[in-house]
Design a protein around this motif. Structure first.
Motif, PDB file in Angstrom:
ATOM      1  N   THR A  98      18.336  41.306   5.597  1.00 38.20           N
ATOM      2  CA  THR A  98      17.356  42.136   4.908  1.00 38.20           C
ATOM      3  C   THR A  98      15.972  41.500   4.958  1.00 38.20           C
ATOM      4  OG1 THR A  98      19.114  42.854   3.406  1.00 38.20           O
ATOM      5  CG2 THR A  98      16.854  43.302   2.735  1.00 38.20           C
ATOM      6  N   ASP A  99      14.968  42.322   5.337  1.00 39.60           N
ATOM      7  CA  ASP A  99      13.583  41.849   5.318  1.00 39.60           C
ATOM      8  C   ASP A  99      13.107  41.715   3.881  1.00 39.60           C
ATOM      9  OD1 ASP A  99      13.547  41.899   8.068  1.00 39.60           O
ATOM     10  OD2 ASP A  99      12.331  43.718   8.218  1.00 39.60           O
ATOM     11  N   ARG A 100      12.461  40.598   3.587  1.00 42.92           N
ATOM     12  CA  ARG A 100      11.900  40.338   2.265  1.00 42.92           C
ATOM     13  C   ARG A 100      10.439  39.923   2.437  1.00 42.92           C
ATOM     14  NH1 ARG A 100      15.345  43.029  -0.743  1.00 42.92           N
ATOM     15  NH2 ARG A 100      17.440  42.158  -0.722  1.00 42.92           N
ATOM     16  N   THR A 101       9.609  40.280   1.488  1.00 48.87           N
ATOM     17  CA  THR A 101       8.175  40.047   1.606  1.00 48.87           C
ATOM     18  C   THR A 101       7.726  38.844   0.793  1.00 48.87           C
ATOM     19  OG1 THR A 101       7.828  42.409   1.936  1.00 48.87           O
ATOM     20  CG2 THR A 101       5.905  41.105   1.318  1.00 48.87           C
ATOM     21  N   ALA A 102       7.187  37.844   1.511  1.00 45.53           N
ATOM     22  CA  ALA A 102       6.558  36.690   0.867  1.00 45.53           C
ATOM     23  C   ALA A 102       5.060  36.985   0.789  1.00 45.53           C
ATOM     24  CB  ALA A 102       6.810  35.422   1.681  1.00 45.53           C
ATOM     25  N   THR A 103       4.452  36.706  -0.351  1.00 43.12           N
ATOM     26  CA  THR A 103       3.050  37.028  -0.595  1.00 43.12           C
ATOM     27  C   THR A 103       2.184  35.786  -0.466  1.00 43.12           C
ATOM     28  OG1 THR A 103       3.774  38.760  -2.101  1.00 43.12           O
ATOM     29  CG2 THR A 103       1.489  38.093  -2.270  1.00 43.12           C
ATOM     30  N   TYR A 104       0.996  35.959   0.126  1.00 41.71           N
ATOM     31  CA  TYR A 104       0.033  34.861   0.249  1.00 41.71           C
ATOM     32  C   TYR A 104      -0.293  34.323  -1.145  1.00 41.71           C
ATOM     33  CZ  TYR A 104      -4.485  32.606   0.345  1.00 41.71           C
ATOM     34  OH  TYR A 104      -5.507  31.714   0.133  1.00 41.71           O
ATOM     35  N   THR A 105      -0.246  32.986  -1.286  1.00 42.19           N
ATOM     36  CA  THR A 105      -0.542  32.374  -2.585  1.00 42.19           C
ATOM     37  C   THR A 105      -1.679  31.351  -2.542  1.00 42.19           C
ATOM     38  OG1 THR A 105       1.164  30.689  -2.270  1.00 42.19           O
ATOM     39  CG2 THR A 105       1.797  32.666  -3.493  1.00 42.19           C
ATOM     40  N   SER A 106      -1.875  30.661  -1.396  1.00 44.39           N
ATOM     41  CA  SER A 106      -2.921  29.635  -1.379  1.00 44.39           C
ATOM     42  C   SER A 106      -3.244  29.189   0.042  1.00 44.39           C
ATOM     43  CB  SER A 106      -2.493  28.416  -2.206  1.00 44.39           C
ATOM     44  OG  SER A 106      -1.363  27.794  -1.609  1.00 44.39           O
ATOM     45  N   GLY A 107      -4.354  28.447   0.160  1.00 43.71           N
ATOM     46  CA  GLY A 107      -4.712  27.815   1.418  1.00 43.71           C
ATOM     47  C   GLY A 107      -6.030  28.249   2.018  1.00 43.71           C
ATOM     48  N   SER A 108      -6.673  29.274   1.465  1.00 50.66           N
ATOM     49  CA  SER A 108      -7.957  29.710   2.006  1.00 50.66           C
ATOM     50  C   SER A 108      -8.919  28.527   2.037  1.00 50.66           C
ATOM     51  CB  SER A 108      -8.539  30.832   1.149  1.00 50.66           C
ATOM     52  OG  SER A 108      -9.720  31.342   1.734  1.00 50.66           O
ATOM     53  N   GLY A 109      -9.615  28.347   3.161  1.00 45.54           N
ATOM     54  CA  GLY A 109     -10.518  27.207   3.323  1.00 45.54           C
ATOM     55  C   GLY A 109      -9.844  26.019   3.998  1.00 45.54           C
ATOM     56  N   SER A 110      -8.612  26.219   4.460  1.00 41.09           N
ATOM     57  CA  SER A 110      -7.897  25.173   5.202  1.00 41.09           C
ATOM     58  C   SER A 110      -7.233  25.832   6.407  1.00 41.09           C
ATOM     59  CB  SER A 110      -6.841  24.503   4.313  1.00 41.09           C
ATOM     60  OG  SER A 110      -5.725  25.349   4.128  1.00 41.09           O
ATOM     61  N   ASP A 111      -6.485  25.052   7.173  1.00 44.57           N
ATOM     62  CA  ASP A 111      -5.778  25.662   8.301  1.00 44.57           C
ATOM     63  C   ASP A 111      -4.334  26.005   7.962  1.00 44.57           C
ATOM     64  OD1 ASP A 111      -4.946  23.019   8.236  1.00 44.57           O
ATOM     65  OD2 ASP A 111      -5.239  22.653  10.360  1.00 44.57           O
ATOM     66  N   ASP A 112      -3.886  25.727   6.732  1.00 44.00           N
ATOM     67  CA  ASP A 112      -2.528  26.048   6.279  1.00 44.00           C
ATOM     68  C   ASP A 112      -2.570  27.109   5.187  1.00 44.00           C
ATOM     69  OD1 ASP A 112      -1.260  24.170   7.924  1.00 44.00           O
ATOM     70  OD2 ASP A 112      -1.429  22.583   6.427  1.00 44.00           O
ATOM     71  N   LEU A 113      -1.927  28.259   5.449  1.00 43.28           N
ATOM     72  CA  LEU A 113      -1.807  29.302   4.434  1.00 43.28           C
ATOM     73  C   LEU A 113      -0.374  29.320   3.929  1.00 43.28           C
ATOM     74  CD1 LEU A 113      -3.806  32.262   6.026  1.00 43.28           C
ATOM     75  CD2 LEU A 113      -4.623  30.407   4.548  1.00 43.28           C
ATOM     76  N   VAL A 114      -0.210  29.377   2.607  1.00 43.75           N
ATOM     77  CA  VAL A 114       1.113  29.350   1.995  1.00 43.75           C
ATOM     78  C   VAL A 114       1.463  30.735   1.458  1.00 43.75           C
ATOM     79  CG1 VAL A 114       2.553  28.307   0.196  1.00 43.75           C
ATOM     80  CG2 VAL A 114       0.846  26.909   1.401  1.00 43.75           C
ATOM     81  N   PHE A 115       2.673  31.176   1.780  1.00 44.48           N
ATOM     82  CA  PHE A 115       3.229  32.434   1.307  1.00 44.48           C
ATOM     83  C   PHE A 115       4.466  32.098   0.479  1.00 44.48           C
ATOM     84  CE2 PHE A 115       0.875  33.214   5.113  1.00 44.48           C
ATOM     85  CZ  PHE A 115       0.299  34.466   4.960  1.00 44.48           C
ATOM     86  N   ARG A 116       4.749  32.902  -0.552  1.00 43.89           N
ATOM     87  CA  ARG A 116       5.868  32.584  -1.441  1.00 43.89           C
ATOM     88  C   ARG A 116       6.724  33.826  -1.692  1.00 43.89           C
ATOM     89  NH1 ARG A 116       3.562  29.405  -5.485  1.00 43.89           N
ATOM     90  NH2 ARG A 116       3.930  27.749  -4.018  1.00 43.89           N
ATOM     91  N   TYR A 117       8.047  33.594  -1.719  1.00 43.26           N
ATOM     92  CA  TYR A 117       9.017  34.640  -2.041  1.00 43.26           C
ATOM     93  C   TYR A 117       9.987  34.096  -3.080  1.00 43.26           C
ATOM     94  CZ  TYR A 117      12.910  37.836  -1.826  1.00 43.26           C
ATOM     95  OH  TYR A 117      13.908  38.712  -2.185  1.00 43.26           O
ATOM     96  N   THR A 118      10.319  34.918  -4.063  1.00 47.62           N
ATOM     97  CA  THR A 118      11.297  34.538  -5.086  1.00 47.62           C
ATOM     98  C   THR A 118      12.637  35.183  -4.752  1.00 47.62           C
ATOM     99  OG1 THR A 118       9.540  34.405  -6.749  1.00 47.62           O
ATOM    100  CG2 THR A 118      11.818  34.535  -7.562  1.00 47.62           C
ATOM    101  N   ILE A 119      13.671  34.346  -4.597  1.00 46.40           N
ATOM    102  CA  ILE A 119      15.025  34.824  -4.285  1.00 46.40           C
ATOM    103  C   ILE A 119      15.526  35.703  -5.429  1.00 46.40           C
ATOM    104  CG2 ILE A 119      17.417  34.110  -3.845  1.00 46.40           C
ATOM    105  CD1 ILE A 119      15.490  33.420  -1.542  1.00 46.40           C
ATOM    106  N   GLN A 120      16.120  36.851  -5.056  1.00 45.08           N
ATOM    107  CA  GLN A 120      16.609  37.832  -6.032  1.00 45.08           C
ATOM    108  C   GLN A 120      18.122  37.731  -6.183  1.00 45.08           C
ATOM    109  OE1 GLN A 120      14.209  39.821  -7.651  1.00 45.08           O
ATOM    110  NE2 GLN A 120      12.955  38.334  -6.541  1.00 45.08           N
ATOM    111  N   SER A 121      18.606  38.130  -7.339  1.00 42.76           N
ATOM    112  CA  SER A 121      20.044  38.183  -7.596  1.00 42.76           C
ATOM    113  C   SER A 121      20.700  39.121  -6.582  1.00 42.76           C
ATOM    114  CB  SER A 121      20.276  38.700  -9.020  1.00 42.76           C
ATOM    115  OG  SER A 121      21.651  38.779  -9.282  1.00 42.76           O
ATOM    116  N   GLY A 122      21.849  38.729  -6.074  1.00 43.38           N
ATOM    117  CA  GLY A 122      22.588  39.547  -5.119  1.00 43.38           C
ATOM    118  C   GLY A 122      22.287  39.236  -3.662  1.00 43.38           C
ATOM    119  N   GLU A 123      21.309  38.372  -3.395  1.00 45.43           N
ATOM    120  CA  GLU A 123      21.000  38.030  -2.009  1.00 45.43           C
ATOM    121  C   GLU A 123      21.902  36.900  -1.524  1.00 45.43           C
ATOM    122  OE1 GLU A 123      16.325  39.242  -1.731  1.00 45.43           O
ATOM    123  OE2 GLU A 123      16.780  37.160  -2.233  1.00 45.43           O
TER     124      GLU A 123
END
Length: 175
Positions: A98-123
């Motif tokens: 199943t495709d899950r969406t991680a959302t951009y959370t930090s890193g603007s102004g650097s060369d590393d952008l961090v995305f985060r996803y929270t694992i859901q019950s039933g996965e």
């Protein structure tokens, strides 16, 4: 008149432009030379160098559980600026099938952008979380370098990462 001096320094991927102005008056007399400051010309778009799962809160024995946050880092070829005032960039993970969406959370102004996803019950993902090719979406946001060049978001597939398996099923007693 002006001179353009290519700078083959691949580290900053830019060129330097120096402008020198000369002029003559109506009588044909040369005026003094004026030298302007150097200007950098950057026409190279930032590209994705790598995408990797870089951490998860709560990992135990290579398993993540419901409520654990999984972080994915997209590394670019140069510093990028994220504008998420009109929409937040996302990155698609594959948990199980199943495709899950991680959302951009930090890193603007650097060369590393961090995305985060929270694992859901039933996965569940017994092979480990993977990331499809070209999984970054702008969603009306922007990712650009400091010169304003749009980021090129293509990248390779990231196969199942066995260090980040998902098991949200509680154990039960069958006897």
């Amino acid at each position: 008149t002006g001179t353009f001096t290519p700078d083959n320094d691949t580290e900053d991927d830019s060129n330097t432009l120096s402008l020198a102005t000369t002029y003559t008056d109506l009588a044909g007399n040369n005026g003094p030379d004026n030298q302007t400051a150097n200007y950098e010309v950057d026409t190279l778009a930032p590209t994705v160098s790598s995408v990797a799962i870089t951490g998860a809160a709560g990992v135990q024995n290579s398993f993540v559980n419901a409520g654990d946050n999984v972080s994915v880092t997209a590394t670019f070829s140069e510093v990028v600026i994220v504008d998420n005032s009109s929409g937040n960039p996302t990155l698609t993970l594959v948990v199980g099938s199943t495709d899950r969406t991680a959302t951009y959370t930090s890193g603007s102004g650097s060369d590393d952008l961090v995305f985060r996803y929270t694992i859901q019950s039933g996965e569940t993902d017994s092979n480990g979380i993977s990331i499809g090719a070209n999984a970054i979406a702008l969603n009306s946001g922007t990712i650009k370098d400091v010169a304003g060049n749009d980021g090129i978001l293509t990248h390779s597939l990231v196969d199942n990462n066995s260090s980040y398996k998902v098991d949200t099923t509680a154990p039960s007693v069958d006897n």
